[in-house]
Structures are given as structure tokens and as C-alpha cells.
Design an enzyme around this catalytic site. Structure first.
Site, PDB file in Angstrom:
ATOM      1  CE  LYS A  67      -4.022   1.850   0.086  1.00  0.00           C
ATOM      2  NZ  LYS A  67      -3.860   2.790  -1.011  1.00  0.00           N
ATOM      3  CE  LYS A  77       3.144   7.096   6.377  1.00  0.00           C
ATOM      4  NZ  LYS A  77       3.164   8.132   5.334  1.00  0.00           N
ATOM      5  CE  LYS A  87       4.570   7.214  -1.676  1.00  0.00           C
ATOM      6  NZ  LYS A  87       3.609   7.764  -0.445  1.00  0.00           N
ATOM      7  CB  THR A 135      -2.814  13.253   4.602  1.00  0.00           C
ATOM      8  OG1 THR A 135      -2.832  11.889   3.942  1.00  0.00           O
ATOM      9  CG2 THR A 135      -1.371  13.374   5.090  1.00  0.00           C
ATOM     10  CG  ASN A 163      -5.221  17.661  -0.706  1.00  0.00           C
ATOM     11  OD1 ASN A 163      -6.043  18.594  -1.018  1.00  0.00           O
ATOM     12  ND2 ASN A 163      -5.307  16.667  -1.622  1.00  0.00           N
ATOM     13  CB  SER A 184      -6.079   4.670   1.626  1.00  0.00           C
ATOM     14  OG  SER A 184      -5.774   5.735   1.017  1.00  0.00           O
TER      15      SER A 184
END
Length: 437
Positions: free
Chosen positions: A91, A115, A127, A211, A242, A370
């Protein structure tokens, strides 16, 4: 848990080198490796698996050729890295930026491993990125780039394999193209292959601001434990998208004064506090904070010396050097960006008694929502935004409490504590799964 002599020796062994990258001294990958080395002495017998954390499971480099609007053909280089899949599918976001490199994507994927584990999400870390300046492409060229990239990495992504999401210079439209391309290639609509999608395509309410909301939630929890009221605090924010924009909005709504903001267009300062609503409208119209009539412009380097109580780096990695760490007047750093603090700066903050709430928990709001989106797509049952924000608050609050308690118990920084919690979970999964064959 205290490490044995053998595991302590393993923890102090030289960081591994990978033959296919040649990182600079202050590279994100070396920053990540240094962070791992600091946590290994706290992992007890699990430190024998420590090398697992220092090597990505899979790194894919792809050529992305597209036909431009003028009929010419250009080639772009793309990446997708899966760092660790011990706890679940990969992810992590996809960024479009002219400075994207393999070692940067490797580091970002590794931080996603940490994370996701630190928050307790059932994911590994991944990523992706393309080395491109997206502002130089037309809308149709951007669509062709995205669809070709998705087709190239389609061999390793999927709803149960690796789930991309938005990152720097990507958004819901990019995710829609990725989802559609993958779905066409597999012959079935697969909404769960990406998150951060538009709402009509299975996106989740609350995802865009998640976030930044996570930065606010973890910052609130840290400040509460330090005995500080948010009302009246002076806050400086680097990055006003954001993440930084949402964090600034939420802190301002709670009574804090946003005294400085920096983005790619410049730096603005207002000692009495910026009007965040007016600034957001200005950014929407002009593309950045520069020229905002409600503040004074300043040199970019002056940003780091602004008198403030809280500093929120919410732009790119590597922004907080040792020199800048010595300049800041902030007492709390909230890492809205991934990897914004270099190890040498971490040491300066520790020597000055400045609390750093690390990226792997501070900006985990996005991946948490997410996860909510992914779950909602599988069940085809969607929650309202209040429910999502409440769930986000609870998950991040509990995760932060666990990390804070670990920090107090072991007398280590919050960053090392977050890594300790996360690495224990990752390596425990690695040990229990075993090696095959």
C-alpha cells in the site's frame, strides 16, 4: 525488550548496500537505513530478521512511452517498489515529479511499511512514481502517461497484491484512470485496485483531507500530553496542499495562529495569524501562497527562523537539516511530509528538547482512510463522513498512545518508538510466516 549480545551486534553492523543504487549522503534511503539501525537494539530476538527491513522485496523499473499531442513520442521512467508484504498487500502512493528516483521510491515504500504497521493496518509498504513534470503535459498526455504506466506495473498491482493511491502531483482523476486501465486489462471492474478515487467510482468521503486531519489529531494528542492548549499557539506550515492546508485549517479553527506558510511559490508571514480561508481561496485562484495580500512576503530561508511554537513540514522529504533544526524556535515538530527530517536534525532536536511527532504516525491519516475506502469497496457499503472521521480519530489516537507509552518506557524518541512498534509487528509476521522454500 533489551537486546542480547548477539542481537546488539547485529544492530550495529554496517548498513547494507544495494548494488543498483548509489545514494547521496543525505538521501531518503540512507535516512531510512539510519532510522532502522537506531531501532534494532530494541527488538530483542527479532533483530535477527533486521536485514529484511533493509531490502525491498521487489523493485520494478518501467519504460513509459507515450505519443504527445504533436505526434512525437517521448519516454518517461516509472517505478513501483514493494518494500515488505509480510503483513498484507502493498500500500502506498504514486508521485509524478521531475526528481523521482528509484532510491527515493525505495525509501518511501519502506516508510509505508513502517507507517502501516505502526497504525496497525493490514498492509505492507509500497510506493510508485514517474519522473516527469506533470505541468508540462496536457490533460490528454497526462491520461496517456497514467494509463501506460498502469499497464506496465499491472503485473504486480491488484486489490489483494498492491494498492496505489495519490501522492505528490497525483489526485482522484489519476486514480480513476489507473482503476479503469487495470479493470479493462483484467476484464472486470476492480474498484479496490487503487484508493483515493472520486466518490462516484468507489472513493471514500473524508479521503482528500484525511492526511491533514491526521496531522491535527496526532498533534493534538502530543500537545495534550505536554500540557499545552492549542488556543493561542503560533504555528508555521511548510506546504499548503491537502496536507498542510487542511492541518492549518483545523488548527486555526481550534484557536491557533498560523503565522507563516511556505510553498513552491514563496514564503508569507503574518505575526497576528493568517486568515486561512482567505489564503485557501487565494491559492485556488493563483496556484500558490505568493502575493497573498493579507501577509508579508519573505525569503524562503527566513521561514525556518519564524517565531513559532509548532512547525509543520508538509512538503517534500529532507527539508529539516541540522542547520535549520538549530534555527527553529518551535518546541514541537509535526511531520506532515514523508521523511522531512534528516538524522542529523533529529539529533539536534533531541539535544534541544524539541518533540518530533514522526511522519510514520503523524501523516498516517491518509493511508488509514485509504484502508477504509478499500474495505468499503469490498463490501459495497459506504460510511458517512462523520463516521469516517470518528474511526480515524480512534485509530490514530490509540496508535499514538501506544507509541507514546513505548517512548516513555524505553526512554527513546517518538520516532524510534514508532519504529520499534512497527518493526516488531513486521518482523513477528516475518518470523511466524517463515521462509519459503
Amino acid at each position: 525488550m533489551k537486546a542480547s549480545a548477539s542481537t546488539a551486534a547485529a544492530a550495529t553492523s554496517p548498513t547494507c548496500s544495494l548494488s543498483y543504487i548509489h545514494p547521496e549522503a543525505d538521501s531518503p534511503w540512507l535516512t531510512y537505513l539510519a532510522q532502522v539501525d537506531r531501532v534494532l537494539p530494541h527488538l530483542g530476538h527479532l533483530a535477527r530478521w533486521g536485514e529484511t527491513l533493509k531490502r525491498p522485496k521487489r523493485a520494478l523499473i518501467v519504460d513509459v512511452p507515450i505519443e504527445m499531442d504533436d505526434g512525437s513520442v517521448r519516454h518517461f521512467e516509472g517505478y513501483r517498489v514493494q518494500h515488505n508484504l509480510s503483513r498484507g498487500p502493498g500500500k502506498g502512493g504514486v508521485r509524478y515529479h521531475p526528481n523521482v528516483t528509484l532510491e527515493e521510491v525505495m525509501a518511501l515504500s519502506a516508510w509505508m511499511t513502517i507507517k502501516n504497521a505502526a497504525v496497525g493496518l493490514p498492509y505492507g509498504g509500497a510506493k510508485g512514481g514517474i519522473r516527469v513534470t506533470p505541468s508540462e503535459l496536457s490533460h490528454k498526455e497526462l491520461e496517456r502517461l497514467t494509463r501506460r504506466y498502469t499497464s506496465e506495473i499491472g503485473i504486480i498491482i491488484g486489490p489483494q497484491q498492491d494498492i496505489p493511491a495519490p501522492d505528490v502531483n497525483t489526485n482522484g482523476q489519476i486514480m480513476a484512470w489507473m482503476m479503469d486501465t487495470y479493470s479493462m486489462n483484467v476484464g472486470a471492474t476492480a474498484t479496490g485496485v487503487v484508493t483515493g478515487k472520486p466518490i462516484p467510482l468507489g472513493g471514500s468521503l473524508g479521503r482528500v483531507k484525511a492526511t491533514g486531519r491526521g496531522v491535527f489529531v496526532t498533534g493534538r494528542e502530543a500537545l495534550r500530553r505536554l500540557g499545552h492548549e492549542i488556543k493561542g499557539l503560533r504555528i508555521a506550515v511548510q506546504g499548503f496542499g491537502n496536507v498542510g492546508g487542511t492541518a492549518a485549517e483545523l488548527f486555526a479553527a481550534t484557536g491557533a495562529h498560523i503565522v507563516a506558510v511556505q510553498d513552491h511559490t514563496g514564503t508569507i508571514i503574518e505575526e497576528k495569524g493568517l486568515d486561512i480561508g482567505a489564503l485557501q481561496a487565494h491559492v485556488e485562484r493563483h496556484g500558490g501562497v505568493a502575493g497573498f495580500p493579507g501577509a508579508q512576503s519573505a525569503r524562503n530561508e527566513d521561514f525556518w527562523e519564524v517565531r513559532c511554537d509548532v512547525l509543520i513540514p508538509a512538503a517534500l522529504e529532507g527539508q529539516l537539516t541540522a542547520e535549520r533544526a538549530r534555527k527553529t524556535t518551535a518546541k514541537v515538530i509535526l511531520e506532515g511530509a514523508n521523511g522531512p527530517t534528516l538524522p542529523a536534525a533529529d539529533d539536534v532536536f533531541a539535544s534541544r528538547g524539541i518533540l518530533v511527532v514522526p511522519d510514520v504516525i503523524c501523516n498516517a491519516g491518509g493511508v488509514t482512510v485509504s484502508y477504509f475506502e478499500w474495505v468499503q469497496d469490498f463490501s459495497s457499503f459506504f460510511w458517512d463522513e462523520d463516521d469516517i472521521n470518528a474511526r480515524l480519530d480512534k485509530i490514530l489516537g490509540n496508535a499514538f498512545a501506544r507509541i507514546w507509552d513505548t517512548s516513555e518506557q524505553l526512554k527513546i524518541s517518538l520516532r524510534t518508538a514508532a519504529f520499534a512498534v512497527a518493526c516488531e509487528r513486521v518482523l513477528q509476521a516475518r518470523e511466524e510466516r517463515g521462509l519459503y522454500p
